[in-house]
Scaffold this motif. Sequence first.
Motif, PDB file in Angstrom:
ATOM      1  N   MET A   1       0.846  -1.204   0.000  1.00  0.00           N
ATOM      2  CA  MET A   1       0.000   0.000   0.000  1.00  0.00           C
ATOM      3  C   MET A   1       0.876   1.246   0.000  1.00  0.00           C
ATOM      4  O   MET A   1       1.784   1.376   0.810  1.00  0.00           O
ATOM      5  CB  MET A   1      -0.921   0.010   1.224  1.00  0.00           C
ATOM      6  CG  MET A   1      -1.879   1.192   1.239  1.00  0.00           C
ATOM      7  SD  MET A   1      -3.023   1.143   2.648  1.00  0.00           S
ATOM      8  CE  MET A   1      -1.895   1.576   3.987  1.00  0.00           C
ATOM      9  N   LYS A   3       1.589   5.415   0.309  1.00  0.00           N
ATOM     10  CA  LYS A   3       1.144   6.462   1.213  1.00  0.00           C
ATOM     11  C   LYS A   3       0.847   7.723   0.421  1.00  0.00           C
ATOM     12  O   LYS A   3       1.307   7.890  -0.708  1.00  0.00           O
ATOM     13  CB  LYS A   3       2.215   6.748   2.269  1.00  0.00           C
ATOM     14  CG  LYS A   3       2.512   5.558   3.171  1.00  0.00           C
ATOM     15  CD  LYS A   3       3.564   5.922   4.200  1.00  0.00           C
ATOM     16  CE  LYS A   3       3.867   4.745   5.121  1.00  0.00           C
ATOM     17  NZ  LYS A   3       4.903   5.078   6.122  1.00  0.00           N
ATOM     18  N   LYS A   4       0.085   8.626   1.047  1.00  0.00           N
ATOM     19  CA  LYS A   4      -0.337   9.834   0.340  1.00  0.00           C
ATOM     20  C   LYS A   4       0.835  10.763   0.042  1.00  0.00           C
ATOM     21  O   LYS A   4       0.721  11.635  -0.810  1.00  0.00           O
ATOM     22  CB  LYS A   4      -1.406  10.581   1.142  1.00  0.00           C
ATOM     23  CG  LYS A   4      -0.949  11.163   2.470  1.00  0.00           C
ATOM     24  CD  LYS A   4      -2.139  11.726   3.237  1.00  0.00           C
ATOM     25  CE  LYS A   4      -1.712  12.380   4.551  1.00  0.00           C
ATOM     26  NZ  LYS A   4      -1.038  13.649   4.334  1.00  0.00           N
ATOM     27  N   TYR A  38      -7.824   5.087  -7.246  1.00  0.00           N
ATOM     28  CA  TYR A  38      -8.545   4.924  -5.988  1.00  0.00           C
ATOM     29  C   TYR A  38      -9.809   5.785  -6.016  1.00  0.00           C
ATOM     30  O   TYR A  38      -9.816   6.869  -6.594  1.00  0.00           O
ATOM     31  CB  TYR A  38      -7.709   5.394  -4.790  1.00  0.00           C
ATOM     32  CG  TYR A  38      -6.388   4.711  -4.614  1.00  0.00           C
ATOM     33  CD1 TYR A  38      -6.234   3.659  -3.726  1.00  0.00           C
ATOM     34  CD2 TYR A  38      -5.265   5.152  -5.316  1.00  0.00           C
ATOM     35  CE1 TYR A  38      -5.001   3.053  -3.540  1.00  0.00           C
ATOM     36  CE2 TYR A  38      -4.036   4.538  -5.149  1.00  0.00           C
ATOM     37  CZ  TYR A  38      -3.910   3.499  -4.255  1.00  0.00           C
ATOM     38  OH  TYR A  38      -2.686   2.898  -4.079  1.00  0.00           O
ATOM     39  N   GLU A  42     -11.574   6.179  -0.490  1.00  0.00           N
ATOM     40  CA  GLU A  42     -10.968   4.900  -0.131  1.00  0.00           C
ATOM     41  C   GLU A  42      -9.447   4.936  -0.250  1.00  0.00           C
ATOM     42  O   GLU A  42      -8.775   3.948  -0.018  1.00  0.00           O
ATOM     43  CB  GLU A  42     -11.527   3.779  -1.018  1.00  0.00           C
ATOM     44  CG  GLU A  42     -13.012   3.527  -0.806  1.00  0.00           C
ATOM     45  CD  GLU A  42     -13.528   2.371  -1.658  1.00  0.00           C
ATOM     46  OE1 GLU A  42     -12.786   1.924  -2.562  1.00  0.00           O
ATOM     47  OE2 GLU A  42     -14.661   1.929  -1.408  1.00  0.00           O
ATOM     48  N   ASN A  45      -6.333   2.927   0.861  1.00  0.00           N
ATOM     49  CA  ASN A  45      -6.566   1.553   1.313  1.00  0.00           C
ATOM     50  C   ASN A  45      -6.971   0.597   0.187  1.00  0.00           C
ATOM     51  O   ASN A  45      -6.548  -0.558   0.165  1.00  0.00           O
ATOM     52  CB  ASN A  45      -7.644   1.537   2.399  1.00  0.00           C
ATOM     53  CG  ASN A  45      -7.239   2.338   3.623  1.00  0.00           C
ATOM     54  OD1 ASN A  45      -6.126   2.216   4.095  1.00  0.00           O
ATOM     55  ND2 ASN A  45      -8.135   3.177   4.120  1.00  0.00           N
ATOM     56  N   HIS A  46      -7.803   1.064  -0.748  1.00  0.00           N
ATOM     57  CA  HIS A  46      -8.316   0.179  -1.791  1.00  0.00           C
ATOM     58  C   HIS A  46      -8.133   0.844  -3.151  1.00  0.00           C
ATOM     59  O   HIS A  46      -8.683   1.922  -3.390  1.00  0.00           O
ATOM     60  CB  HIS A  46      -9.790  -0.140  -1.560  1.00  0.00           C
ATOM     61  CG  HIS A  46     -10.066  -0.744  -0.216  1.00  0.00           C
ATOM     62  ND1 HIS A  46      -9.732  -2.041   0.104  1.00  0.00           N
ATOM     63  CD2 HIS A  46     -10.615  -0.211   0.904  1.00  0.00           C
ATOM     64  CE1 HIS A  46     -10.081  -2.285   1.360  1.00  0.00           C
ATOM     65  NE2 HIS A  46     -10.607  -1.185   1.867  1.00  0.00           N
ATOM     66  N   ARG A 124     -13.388   8.100   5.973  1.00  0.00           N
ATOM     67  CA  ARG A 124     -12.683   6.814   6.053  1.00  0.00           C
ATOM     68  C   ARG A 124     -11.271   6.979   6.593  1.00  0.00           C
ATOM     69  O   ARG A 124     -10.768   6.140   7.326  1.00  0.00           O
ATOM     70  CB  ARG A 124     -12.640   6.139   4.679  1.00  0.00           C
ATOM     71  CG  ARG A 124     -13.974   5.565   4.218  1.00  0.00           C
ATOM     72  CD  ARG A 124     -13.803   4.908   2.861  1.00  0.00           C
ATOM     73  NE  ARG A 124     -12.892   3.786   2.940  1.00  0.00           N
ATOM     74  CZ  ARG A 124     -13.260   2.529   3.147  1.00  0.00           C
ATOM     75  NH1 ARG A 124     -14.536   2.245   3.315  1.00  0.00           N
ATOM     76  NH2 ARG A 124     -12.383   1.558   3.198  1.00  0.00           N
ATOM     77  N   MET A 125     -10.627   8.104   6.250  1.00  0.00           N
ATOM     78  CA  MET A 125      -9.271   8.354   6.730  1.00  0.00           C
ATOM     79  C   MET A 125      -9.257   9.204   7.999  1.00  0.00           C
ATOM     80  O   MET A 125      -8.190   9.568   8.494  1.00  0.00           O
ATOM     81  CB  MET A 125      -8.443   9.038   5.642  1.00  0.00           C
ATOM     82  CG  MET A 125      -8.195   8.167   4.426  1.00  0.00           C
ATOM     83  SD  MET A 125      -7.082   8.939   3.216  1.00  0.00           S
ATOM     84  CE  MET A 125      -5.550   8.948   4.143  1.00  0.00           C
ATOM     85  N   HIS A 200     -20.009   4.910   6.942  1.00  0.00           N
ATOM     86  CA  HIS A 200     -18.910   4.398   7.767  1.00  0.00           C
ATOM     87  C   HIS A 200     -19.419   3.701   9.026  1.00  0.00           C
ATOM     88  O   HIS A 200     -18.841   2.705   9.464  1.00  0.00           O
ATOM     89  CB  HIS A 200     -17.985   5.557   8.152  1.00  0.00           C
ATOM     90  CG  HIS A 200     -16.746   5.132   8.872  1.00  0.00           C
ATOM     91  ND1 HIS A 200     -15.720   4.439   8.254  1.00  0.00           N
ATOM     92  CD2 HIS A 200     -16.350   5.289  10.169  1.00  0.00           C
ATOM     93  CE1 HIS A 200     -14.764   4.197   9.139  1.00  0.00           C
ATOM     94  NE2 HIS A 200     -15.114   4.703  10.297  1.00  0.00           N
TER      95      HIS A 200
END
Length: 266
Positions: A1, A3-4, A38, A42, A45-46, A124-125, A200
């Motif tokens: 995964m 990262k931003k 993405y 999400e 993560n996904h 979600r974050m 959520h």
Amino acid sequence: MIKKDDPDYIFEEYKGHTIASHKNNVVGKDINNLIIVYRSDEFPNHGFIVGLDDSKLSGGRKSVPHNIDDAKGYIDWVVGIQQKKAEIKPTNNIVDQEVYDMRVNKGMLPTIAIAGHTFYVDIRMDMLRPKDDFLSKGIVFSDIANYYDEEKRTYTIPYNPKTHEFQEPDYRTIKELPKDLIAVQFPSERLLDRIGWNRHYGFELTHGLAKQGLKLQFEAKQIPWEKTFLVGLIKSNLKAEKNLQKATEKQQPTQPKKGKQKGRKM
């Protein structure tokens, strides 16, 4: 995964999605290009790797040539499919149908402008994620819990407009109003994105909309420092410093006066 703030990727927002394109990618279609798509709510993560052939039930998966246009084409296809889905539709007297469709079917996140910079409301974050600033840590809701006013249902936080982050001054030693920080106020995450909140935490998507309504754009208020608790805290710190100085002065021993020495002159 990834990262931003992954230094190996270039990020782009498109129709409620985040495109992550590897910096080693070449212009045009190339089998070594790596592009991940993405949904913005999400990320990270996904995701979906554009160009990966999953259509066959047997055999190894193949990576086919692709570029950034393929990623946008995939997003256009996904958005088109979502528009055709039989989603739960609110009645006309609850919320604007177009706004509801943009949030639910097209996956567009609400945004809030803070001191001129746009943030995505990302439930979600657990954060307000700054647009076009992947180096910023943003504003994490769990980090600002102590700044929440339950009666007003708002947060009032210290904010650094240069880094686009929540930043606290040193409350133990502060003696003047901050010059590099400002105070901003904005609604709770539940009010900023009722759809994301409902999704959520497992509520019906329309839960609470009849009373609250639905918006996709907000703007934070800048609050003068003089109207915050900081003024009283600074006065308290200055008073404590003054009292400490007085106590220190009292504890210092007085120096005895030096008398003339007696003795013979040489």
